[in-house]
Design a protein around this motif. Structure first.
Motif, short mmCIF file in Angstrom:
data_model
loop_
_atom_site.label_atom_id
_atom_site.label_comp_id
_atom_site.label_asym_id
_atom_site.label_seq_id
_atom_site.Cartn_x
_atom_site.Cartn_y
_atom_site.Cartn_z
N ALA A 1 -19.29 -12.81 3.46
CA ALA A 1 -17.96 -13.10 4.02
C ALA A 1 -16.86 -12.59 3.10
O ALA A 1 -15.86 -12.03 3.56
CB ALA A 1 -17.82 -14.60 4.26
N LEU A 2 -17.03 -12.78 1.80
CA LEU A 2 -16.02 -12.32 0.84
C LEU A 2 -15.92 -10.79 0.86
O LEU A 2 -14.81 -10.24 0.85
CB LEU A 2 -16.39 -12.81 -0.56
N THR A 3 -17.05 -10.11 0.92
CA THR A 3 -17.05 -8.65 0.98
C THR A 3 -16.37 -8.16 2.25
O THR A 3 -15.55 -7.24 2.21
CB THR A 3 -18.49 -8.13 0.92
N ALA A 4 -16.68 -8.78 3.38
CA ALA A 4 -16.06 -8.39 4.65
C ALA A 4 -14.56 -8.63 4.62
O ALA A 4 -13.77 -7.81 5.10
CB ALA A 4 -16.70 -9.17 5.80
N PHE A 5 -14.15 -9.76 4.04
CA PHE A 5 -12.73 -10.08 3.96
C PHE A 5 -11.97 -9.02 3.16
O PHE A 5 -10.93 -8.52 3.60
CB PHE A 5 -12.53 -11.47 3.32
N PHE A 6 -12.51 -8.66 1.99
CA PHE A 6 -11.82 -7.67 1.18
C PHE A 6 -11.87 -6.29 1.82
O PHE A 6 -10.94 -5.49 1.65
CB PHE A 6 -12.39 -7.64 -0.24
N ALA A 7 -12.93 -5.98 2.56
CA ALA A 7 -12.98 -4.71 3.28
C ALA A 7 -11.87 -4.65 4.33
O ALA A 7 -11.19 -3.63 4.48
CB ALA A 7 -14.35 -4.54 3.94
N VAL A 8 -11.65 -5.75 5.04
CA VAL A 8 -10.58 -5.81 6.04
C VAL A 8 -9.22 -5.68 5.36
O VAL A 8 -8.33 -4.96 5.84
CB VAL A 8 -10.67 -7.13 6.86
N VAL A 9 -9.04 -6.34 4.22
CA VAL A 9 -7.77 -6.23 3.49
C VAL A 9 -7.51 -4.79 3.06
O VAL A 9 -6.40 -4.28 3.20
CB VAL A 9 -7.77 -7.18 2.26
N VAL A 10 -8.54 -4.11 2.57
CA VAL A 10 -8.39 -2.71 2.15
C VAL A 10 -8.03 -1.83 3.34
O VAL A 10 -7.14 -0.97 3.24
CB VAL A 10 -9.67 -2.21 1.45
N VAL A 11 -8.68 -2.04 4.48
CA VAL A 11 -8.37 -1.24 5.67
C VAL A 11 -6.93 -1.47 6.11
O VAL A 11 -6.20 -0.53 6.43
CB VAL A 11 -9.36 -1.56 6.81
N ILE A 12 -6.50 -2.74 6.12
CA ILE A 12 -5.12 -3.05 6.52
C ILE A 12 -4.13 -2.38 5.57
O ILE A 12 -3.13 -1.78 6.00
CB ILE A 12 -4.90 -4.58 6.56
N MET A 13 -4.41 -2.42 4.27
CA MET A 13 -3.51 -1.79 3.30
C MET A 13 -3.48 -0.28 3.49
O MET A 13 -2.43 0.35 3.37
CB MET A 13 -3.94 -2.15 1.88
N MET A 14 -4.62 0.33 3.80
CA MET A 14 -4.66 1.76 4.04
C MET A 14 -3.83 2.14 5.27
O MET A 14 -3.10 3.13 5.26
CB MET A 14 -6.10 2.24 4.22
N VAL A 15 -3.95 1.33 6.33
CA VAL A 15 -3.20 1.61 7.56
C VAL A 15 -1.71 1.48 7.30
O VAL A 15 -0.91 2.33 7.72
CB VAL A 15 -3.66 0.66 8.69
#
Length: 60
Positions: free
Chosen positions: A33-47
């Motif tokens: 869950a922590l890995t998925a959360f940070f992956a989503v945060v990174v994608v949002i920041m990239m967008v």
């Protein structure tokens, strides 16, 4: 040892094994869950960064 004591000991050992398994399962779930959360945060920041770069290119 009486049969009742042996059964109680067996149930106690089984409960400890199940508790340990549950702890490992929860730890793995937390890691995923922590890995998925940070992956989503990174994608949002990239967008967000990509949109800002596009806006700067159009203005200049």
């Amino acid at each position: 040892m009486s049969s009742r004591a042996i059964v109680s000991l067996g149930i106690w050992i089984l409960a400890m094994v199940l508790l340990g398994t549950l702890t490992v399962g929860v730890a793995l779930l937390f890691y995923v869950a922590l890995t998925a959360f940070f992956a989503v945060v990174v994608v949002i920041m990239m967008v967000i960064t990509r949109q800002r770069d596009d806006e700067h290119k159009t203005i200049i």
